[in-house]
Design an enzyme around this catalytic site. Structure first.
Site, PDB file in Angstrom:
ATOM      1  N   ARG A 154      74.612  42.087  49.168  1.00 22.60           N
ATOM      2  CA  ARG A 154      74.301  43.258  48.355  1.00 22.60           C
ATOM      3  C   ARG A 154      75.597  44.013  48.098  1.00 22.60           C
ATOM      4  O   ARG A 154      76.505  44.004  48.934  1.00 22.60           O
ATOM      5  CB  ARG A 154      73.291  44.175  49.067  1.00 22.60           C
ATOM      6  CG  ARG A 154      71.882  43.616  49.121  1.00 22.60           C
ATOM      7  CD  ARG A 154      71.239  43.601  47.741  1.00 22.60           C
ATOM      8  NE  ARG A 154      69.849  43.157  47.771  1.00 22.60           N
ATOM      9  CZ  ARG A 154      69.460  41.902  47.617  1.00 22.60           C
ATOM     10  NH1 ARG A 154      70.374  40.952  47.444  1.00 22.60           N
ATOM     11  NH2 ARG A 154      68.172  41.589  47.616  1.00 22.60           N
ATOM     12  N   HIS A 187      74.786  39.034  39.362  1.00 19.31           N
ATOM     13  CA  HIS A 187      73.662  38.951  40.298  1.00 19.31           C
ATOM     14  C   HIS A 187      72.736  37.797  39.925  1.00 19.31           C
ATOM     15  O   HIS A 187      71.509  37.950  39.875  1.00 19.31           O
ATOM     16  CB  HIS A 187      72.890  40.271  40.336  1.00 19.31           C
ATOM     17  CG  HIS A 187      72.150  40.464  41.631  1.00 19.31           C
ATOM     18  ND1 HIS A 187      71.856  41.710  42.160  1.00 19.31           N
ATOM     19  CD2 HIS A 187      71.633  39.562  42.511  1.00 19.31           C
ATOM     20  CE1 HIS A 187      71.188  41.566  43.298  1.00 19.31           C
ATOM     21  NE2 HIS A 187      71.045  40.277  43.522  1.00 19.31           N
ATOM     22  N   GLU A 224      74.521  48.260  39.404  1.00 23.00           N
ATOM     23  CA  GLU A 224      74.259  47.119  38.526  1.00 23.00           C
ATOM     24  C   GLU A 224      73.433  47.577  37.339  1.00 23.00           C
ATOM     25  O   GLU A 224      72.420  48.261  37.525  1.00 23.00           O
ATOM     26  CB  GLU A 224      73.545  46.009  39.301  1.00 23.00           C
ATOM     27  CG  GLU A 224      74.396  45.429  40.417  1.00 23.00           C
ATOM     28  CD  GLU A 224      73.719  44.289  41.176  1.00 23.00           C
ATOM     29  OE1 GLU A 224      72.575  43.924  40.828  1.00 23.00           O
ATOM     30  OE2 GLU A 224      74.339  43.776  42.120  1.00 23.00           O
TER      31      GLU A 224
END
Length: 322
Positions: A239, A287, A268
């Site tokens: 993360r 991601h 993000e």
């Protein structure tokens, strides 16, 4: 208990994943429908006994979810769900932990190989139609990873699989996990997370595959980056907030580490003004480490397992949270 197969209604809620389509072809006889946005979800969540969701979740949905008995998270993380309130209402919750372990481990291995073989530079040269000549400077050449030390922070499903892949390339693998007694798997050694500082100077690659917790937030800070070799690379498939991003940018800008492979960032999408975009020794992916053509089917496998357990009246769910 949840309703029987012929009376059950499942809501698949995601902006992009084709979960409903993949579920429908199985011919289960279960009524299901898909929603793609928050407004539609608010309108229809009251029809669902089972909700398959992650990013679209909002706590306000509980007031409308009069029939809801079970939530199957689409991802491994479940921090967004109000666990105490779900328990109070008798709503079960399970994560999709392990659903993308192979995919994320393969992605991490790809980043390690790409950084070692200088593939970002090669792609940039291709775009600019540059045929790079031979290099006398050893520090600027592509490298081999055999014999190099990979430190994996988080030796769970993803980290354990990454260890297996790394051993196939004859790397030395050292794992860190909260409970070393749980086993080292393919790793050559395993240590408690508290030994991170002492192990960082020995690593050629540091791969983050740990969950985000109070203990791991900003685990890789300026001090940790300062303990890494100048020739070492950081790979983050955990993360974004496991890393102090400002400290990472500073370390990369000062060439205090060789580079980074980053799949997750603090915010993000990554802001357009972030210096990370323009760093030639950084490889960014948005991601997508867990994204594969098999993702929907893997989630549905967990969902169907949990539905079967609920119908049998079992207390323990697969990846149970509540």
């Amino acid at each position: 208990m949840i309703p029987s197969n012929d009376k059950l209604a499942i809501c698949f809620a995601h902006v992009a994943y084709r979960l409903h389509e993949r579920f429908s072809v199985l011919g289960t006889g279960i009524n299901s429908f898909a929603v793609r946005g928050p407004e539609t979800l608010e309108d229809r969540v009251g029809e669902a006994d089972v909700l398959v969701i992650s990013g679209l979740w909002q706590d306000g949905l509980l007031g409308r979810a009069r029939r809801l008995r079970f939530i199957q998270a689409i991802g491994a993380g479940t921090d967004q769900f109000p666990r105490q309130e779900l328990a109070k209402r008798g709503i079960r919750l399970a994560s999709a932990r392990g659903v993308n372990a192979r995919a994320v481990a393969e992605h991490a291995m790809s980043l390690i190989l790409a950084l070692s073989r200088r593939l970002p530079e090669a792609r940039d040269n291709q775009t600019n139609r540059v045929w790079r000549g031979m290099i006398g400077d050893l520090s600027r050449r592509e490298d081999e990873i055999g014999g190099k030390t990979l430190l994996i922070v988080g030796l769970g499903d993803i980290g354990g699989r990454l260890a297996q892949l790394a051993k196939a390339f004859e790397m030395r693998v050292v794992g860190l996990r909260r409970d070393p007694v749980a086993g080292r798997g393919a790793a050559d050694a395993v240590h408690p997370i508290g030994e991170l500082k002492s192990l960082l100077p020995k690593a050629d690659f540091v791969a983050l595959a740990c969950p985000l917790t109070k203990e791991t937030e900003n685990l890789i800070d300026a001090a940790a980056l300062g303990r890494m070799k100048p020739s070492a690379y950081l790979v983050n498939v955990a993360r974004g907030r496991v890393v102090d991003e400002a400290a990472l940018v500073e370390a990369l800008a000062g060439r205090r580490i060789a580079g980074a492979g980053i799949d997750v960032t603090t915010e993000e999408p990554l802001g357009p003004s972030s210096p990370l975009w323009g760093m030639e020794h950084v490889l960014l992916t948005p991601h997508t480490a867990g994204e594969t053509r098999r993702y929907e089917d893997n989630v549905i496998d967990i969902l169907r397992d949990n539905l079967a357990r609920l119908w049998r009246g079992e207390e323990e769910l697969r990846n149970q949270v509540v």
